[in-house]
Scaffold this motif. Structure first.
Motif, PDB file in Angstrom:
ATOM      1  N   ALA A 158       0.851  -1.181   0.000  1.00  0.00           N
ATOM      2  CA  ALA A 158       0.000   0.000   0.000  1.00  0.00           C
ATOM      3  C   ALA A 158       0.892   1.238   0.000  1.00  0.00           C
ATOM      4  N   SER A 187      -2.837  -4.621  -7.242  1.00  0.00           N
ATOM      5  CA  SER A 187      -3.407  -4.883  -5.923  1.00  0.00           C
ATOM      6  C   SER A 187      -2.393  -4.546  -4.847  1.00  0.00           C
ATOM      7  N   VAL A 190      -2.663  -5.283   2.258  1.00  0.00           N
ATOM      8  CA  VAL A 190      -3.203  -4.592   3.432  1.00  0.00           C
ATOM      9  C   VAL A 190      -3.340  -5.607   4.567  1.00  0.00           C
ATOM     10  N   GLN A 196     -10.232  -2.900   4.594  1.00  0.00           N
ATOM     11  CA  GLN A 196     -10.107  -2.371   3.233  1.00  0.00           C
ATOM     12  C   GLN A 196      -9.936  -3.459   2.189  1.00  0.00           C
ATOM     13  N   ALA A 197      -9.984  -4.694   2.588  1.00  0.00           N
ATOM     14  CA  ALA A 197      -9.626  -5.767   1.660  1.00  0.00           C
ATOM     15  C   ALA A 197     -10.729  -6.034   0.641  1.00  0.00           C
ATOM     16  N   ASP A 198     -10.307  -6.201  -0.610  1.00  0.00           N
ATOM     17  CA  ASP A 198     -11.193  -6.676  -1.669  1.00  0.00           C
ATOM     18  C   ASP A 198     -11.044  -8.182  -1.867  1.00  0.00           C
ATOM     19  N   THR A 200      -9.256 -11.753   0.212  1.00  0.00           N
ATOM     20  CA  THR A 200      -8.462 -12.385   1.262  1.00  0.00           C
ATOM     21  C   THR A 200      -8.131 -13.804   0.834  1.00  0.00           C
ATOM     22  N   ARG A 253      -6.068  -5.136  -1.456  1.00  0.00           N
ATOM     23  CA  ARG A 253      -7.044  -4.148  -1.945  1.00  0.00           C
ATOM     24  C   ARG A 253      -6.708  -3.800  -3.381  1.00  0.00           C
ATOM     25  N   HIS A 254      -7.703  -3.832  -4.244  1.00  0.00           N
ATOM     26  CA  HIS A 254      -7.480  -3.530  -5.650  1.00  0.00           C
ATOM     27  C   HIS A 254      -7.391  -2.023  -5.868  1.00  0.00           C
ATOM     28  N   ASP A 255      -6.545  -1.627  -6.777  1.00  0.00           N
ATOM     29  CA  ASP A 255      -6.427  -0.225  -7.160  1.00  0.00           C
ATOM     30  C   ASP A 255      -7.546   0.084  -8.145  1.00  0.00           C
ATOM     31  N   GLU A 390      -8.716 -10.097  -0.249  1.00  0.00           N
ATOM     32  CA  GLU A 390      -9.674 -10.868  -1.086  1.00  0.00           C
ATOM     33  C   GLU A 390      -9.837 -12.311  -0.631  1.00  0.00           C
TER      34      GLU A 390
END
Length: 410
Positions: A158, A187, A190, A196-198, A200, A253-255, A390
């Motif tokens: 990040a 990505s 995090v 904030q995760a999209d 895991t 987390r995806h940008d 995610e």
């Protein structure tokens, strides 16, 4: 979603700052992706030459950059093998360097602990360190790695680098810019607790591989023995005395920003961008110098409008460029253009008050602008220039990796 065709595995590029980072913060995901059939490449920016040597056996190496680098090269090779054998590249080396440039090595920038317990830049980063390198060059090297590996996804830290290490922050920005330029999903790593995760990734099934990989980094950390009462637990002691525990999941987390941000300062420009900026600044200086030389004797009544307006243009041009791009180089280029134009048109500069003002003012303004301190990045909060983006349980679908098809620090 991934754009990878179904006829081949997904290719994921992990970009990290030093040996051991890849295992500490993403080792479980790397091992999981490999088990799912993905093609994984780890790109390491530096060899961690300034890292501490923890054991008595290795202590004599500390401070000897080349010997530390050689040792850590061996550690990362063994660690990656333990994770399952992803491909490995060094930033600036083969596969991670534009083919028209000679290869180079980026040195560890070093760090120190700040009063808030987070890492900050060291006071003595070497000239060949990652943070001293032009960001555009670093971005070009990451782009070369994306192309050479045909990556479908790029993963890195990040924007705070995880805990503030300047090399981590630089790697984040370089990887993010490069991924956007190559139109590849990016990505960020995090913490699972951040909310904030999209995505895991359940890393418990590969815990043994991660433990084996961490055990290769004896110079950097001490892995705690297996606890018979909780054999799945994994913890280790870091050089600064902090005990860390491996999480059950690794989070990303995806940008989602749709438009790549343009470089904000001269230091962030590519080499070609810097050359263009210098030429444009010189031409602007020629125009300003010519304007002042031709008009400096003009008056409106008794007001010397002909010297006032060109001088005002010079102040705005020099001060604006310095504040906007934080570059003394561009200020010098503008001043040289003004000086050359004035010298060429010297026969038009009369020996009176207006002429003397025009001869002296641009140089005086340039001197003031050049000597004032750098006021920092005034253009955007959290800028890279302050250094300038995610759940997958083992059975969750294809090797979709970090682009959304899987479920489930240094």
């Amino acid at each position: 979603m991934s754009q990878a065709p179904v006829t081949r595995p997904e290719r994921v590029l992990f970009v990290h700052a030093h040996p051991d980072d890849e295992t500490l913060v993403s080792g479980g995901t790397i091992a999981t992706l490999l088990e799912l059939g993905a093609e994984v490449t780890v790109l390491t920016a530096t060899r961690g030459e300034r890292g501490a040597m923890l054991t008595a056996e290795l202590a004599p190496l500390e401070g000897d950059g080349p010997r530390v680098a050689a040792h850590r090269e061996g550690e990362i090779a063994a660690a990656l093998a333990a994770l399952g054998g992803p491909a490995h590249l060094w930033l600036g080396g083969a596969g991670a360097r534009p083919t028209d440039l000679p290869e180079r090595r980026y040195a560890d920038s070093g760090m120190q602990w700040g009063p808030d317990g987070r890492a900050t830049a060291a006071d003595d980063a070497p000239a060949d360190s990652l943070t001293m390198a032009d960001l555009g060059e670093v971005v070009d090297d990451v782009r070369a790695a994306i192309r050479s590996t045909m990556a479908d996804a790029v993963v890195s830290y990040a924007d705070d680098g995880g805990y503030g290490h300047p090399d981590h922050v630089r790697v984040h920005h370089a990887a993010r810019y490069a991924a956007r330029a190559e139109e590849v999903p990016f990505s960020m790593i995090v913490t699972p607790e951040s909310g904030q995760a999209d995505l895991t990734v359940d890393v418990l099934p590969v815990r043994a591989k991660v433990r084996a990989a961490l055990e290769q980094y004896r110079s950097q950390l001490t892995v705690d023995p297996v606890d018979p009462s909780d054999p799945i637990a994994l913890s280790w002691m870091m050089p600064h005395g902090e005990r860390q525990h491996a999480p059950a999941v690794e989070a990303f987390r995806h940008d989602a920003d749709p438009v790549p941000p343009a470089p904000q300062t001269f230091a962030e420009f590519s080499p070609q961008g810097k050359a263009t900026a210098v030429v444009v600044s010189f031409v602007l200086g020629l125009v300003a110098g010519g304007l002042g030389s031709v008009t400096h004797q003009q008056t409106i009544g008794t007001f010397p409008i002909g010297v006032f307006l060109p001088t005002l243009v010079v102040v705005g041009l020099l001060a604006g460029i310095r504040l906007l791009y934080r570059s003394r180089v561009l200020v010098v280029a503008v001043w040289l253009g003004i000086a050359l134009a004035t010298t060429f048109l010297l026969q038009l500069v009369l020996a009176n008050a207006a002429g003397y003002t025009w001869m002296i003012a641009p140089t005086a303004v340039a001197f003031v602008v050049l000597v004032w301190p750098d006021f920092g990045d005034t253009r955007r909060p959290g800028s890279a220039a302050a250094v300038p983006a995610e759940s997958a349980p083992g059975a969750a679908g294809s090797a979709g990796g970090l682009s959304g098809s899987a479920q489930g620090r240094e």
